[in-house]
Enzyme design. Structure first.
Site, short mmCIF file in Angstrom:
data_model
loop_
_atom_site.label_atom_id
_atom_site.label_comp_id
_atom_site.label_asym_id
_atom_site.label_seq_id
_atom_site.Cartn_x
_atom_site.Cartn_y
_atom_site.Cartn_z
N CYS A 119 -2.47 8.79 2.52
CA CYS A 119 -2.20 8.28 1.18
C CYS A 119 -3.38 8.57 0.25
CB CYS A 119 -1.90 6.79 1.21
SG CYS A 119 -3.14 5.80 2.07
N GLU A 163 0.88 -1.18 0.00
CA GLU A 163 0.00 0.00 0.00
C GLU A 163 0.91 1.22 0.00
OE1 GLU A 163 -3.05 -0.09 -0.45
OE2 GLU A 163 -3.73 -2.07 0.18
#
Length: 509
Positions: free
Chosen positions: A295, A261
């Site tokens: 993110c 990720e």
């Protein structure tokens, strides 16, 4: 936070940073954790030596043999207890997240709620680790597939979600029959200590092996140990694309599996039919929430020329209302960046924007004076740019929002959105069914997450979370993301006295 509050979470002035269950041991150097909210030392954590890492792995190796033999619903019961304990400590743990990382108290509480939610999801999942029954082409045969535990899962997490990402991985891995070894960010080690103490108490109360959950504290060296360790079949790593490439290469060299990720460069497309009130709320929260250190933070706003000036003015007006300060004060929308290195990155990005021909619509500066003594508070910035600028092509972990104009049809905006190397989260603001369906089609967003009439931030745990391209291709949390934590096995059973071969092959003796 007060010393009493920290002590309630098991944090003293100095804490040991290596643990299997409730056994703590460390002989490495001290890692000091300073709060970006006020610059004050919270506590120190001892880093792990390679010898201590080996001890953790030996305990994990032993624990996995017992843990995998416990029925999945009973493993789910342990995760249920973790969720219940998190409900009890939510205000304190949320406060620690806010104090050590710098996100607002509401967001800190929201992060702990994510932990609770994934525990609830995993408890239900513990009775739904389904395989398929498959019809065989051979008479008297039965085929099916099933899933078995992998063994040990290594978890490497980043500072911006110091507790939730561990829970996403740990809750699923545990119900799947895996044990976990966690390397948290050295920027937020106390959050990891608090989580380990919580789960350690649960394991001890249930008379379960210490090595089911472990933490190893330290710098990137610990991540290298985990990535190169053949005893760890799966490494789940969250962080920068640069870090992810190193982890992926190291794990691949030993033919292990990695769940990545990584970075995001997320855009919201704003079409002429968009509800502008919703657009402004979604864009502002996406850009300044967690001080732009998610993110999934909104980095780019791709706006049709017919409404560009109106959206720009509304955004500038909205930014004037942003209150910046101590994140534990609920009146503030935005807290500090994680540290002064992040501030330098922010300032360098602003210079780069101007060098490439961009225009700052709001003043970017480091705040000084009372309440800003840590030197980590900055103002959020809106900038007019072109999508091809080098600085726009890269993710800057700071509250900088780029405005980009498109002139033609939606296909042009989609091409701009997809025209970066990252592919995590995306959104479109539109009241047109045709536009929303095109955006969600194979010719639309190339991201792992694509939203209509909501922003790029704020994913729910029920859906699989992750992205494509340089975001790494991993999927965590909901849907069928659990399958990555298990090994798949296809089984065929012949219950006849004959041995027919597949594909009609004859082999007579």
């Amino acid at each position: 936070m007060t010393s009493k509050e920290l002590k309630a979470l098991g944090i003293e002035v100095e804490n040991l940073g290596t643990s299997t269950g409730s056994k703590w041991f460390s002989k490495g150097g001290l890692i000091a954790s300073y709060s970006p909210t006020n610059g004050k030392l919270i506590a120190k954590v001892q880093s792990s030596t390679k010898k201590e890492y080996e001890k953790v792995m030996q305990e994990a190796e032993k624990a996995k043999l017992e843990w995998r033999d416990i029925p999945a619903p009973k493993r789910g019961e342990i995760v249920r207890q973790l969720g219940e304990k998190l409900r009890e400590v939510k205000p304190l743990l949320g406060k620690l997240v806010s104090y050590e990382m710098g996100k607002s108290y509401q967001e800190g509480m929201g992060e702990v709620q994510e932990m609770i939610d994934i525990c609830d999801f995993a408890v239900g999942l513990s009775r739904q680790l389904y395989g398929n029954t498959i019809h065989s082409e051979r008479p008297g045969h039965r085929m099916y597939d099933q899933y078995h535990p992998l063994g040990i899962v290594g978890i490497i997490t980043a500072f911006n979600f110091p507790v939730a990402v561990w829970a996403w991985n740990a809750a699923l891995a545990l119900v799947c029959g895996d044990v976990v070894v966690w390397k948290a960010s050295e920027k937020t080690p106390l959050c990891a200590v608090a989580c380990q103490k919580i789960i350690a108490d649960i394991l001890k109360a249930n008379k379960l092996p210490e090595g089911i959950s472990s933490i190893v504290t330290g710098d990137k060296g610990v991540g290298e140990w985990i990535s190169s360790d053949e005893r760890i079949p799966l490494v789940s790593a969250t962080g920068s694309t640069r870090m992810g490439k190193i982890v992926a290469t190291t794990v691949a060299q030993r033919l292990g599996k990695s769940l990545l990720e990584l970075g995001g460069n997320n855009a919201i497309i704003v079409t002429p039919s968009a509800d502008l009130k919703m657009t402004i709320i979604g864009a502002v929260f996406g850009a300044v929430g967690t001080a732009g250190q998610r993110c999934t933070s909104t980095r780019r706003l791709i706006i049709h020329e017919s409404i560009y000036d109106k959206v720009k003015k509304s955004l500038v007006d909205a930014y004037k209302q942003i209150k910046i300060g101590d994140p534990l004060d609920i009146k503030h929308h935005m807290g500090p960046l994680i540290d002064t290195d992040a501030v330098d990155m922010y300032l360098n990005a602003l210079e780069k924007i101007k060098e490439e021909g961009g225009k700052l619509l709001t003043k970017g500066e480091v705040l000084q004076g009372k309440g800003y003594e840590s030197g980590c508070y900055v103002t959020p910035v809106i900038a007019e740019v072109e999508n091809h600028y080098e600085i726009v092509q890269h993710e800057t972990f700071a509250p900088i929002l780029y405005l980009i104009k498109y002139k033609g049809e939606l296909e042009e905006a989609i091409a701009l959105q997809n025209g970066v190397k990252q592919g995590l989260s995306s959104a479109i603001m539109t009241n047109s069914v045709r536009e929303s369906e095109l955006f969600l089609s194979q010719n639309g967003s190339d991201c792992g997450i694509a939203n209509v009439n909501i922003g790029t931030s704020g994913a729910e745990i029920g859906g699989a979370f992750g992205g494509e391209k340089e975001t790494g291709g991993g999927r965590e949390s909901g849907s069928d993301a659990w399958k990555v934590y298990m090994r798949r096995q296809t089984n065929t059973i012949n219950y006849t006295t004959n041995l027919p071969l597949a594909q009609g092959i004859k082999f007579d003796l």
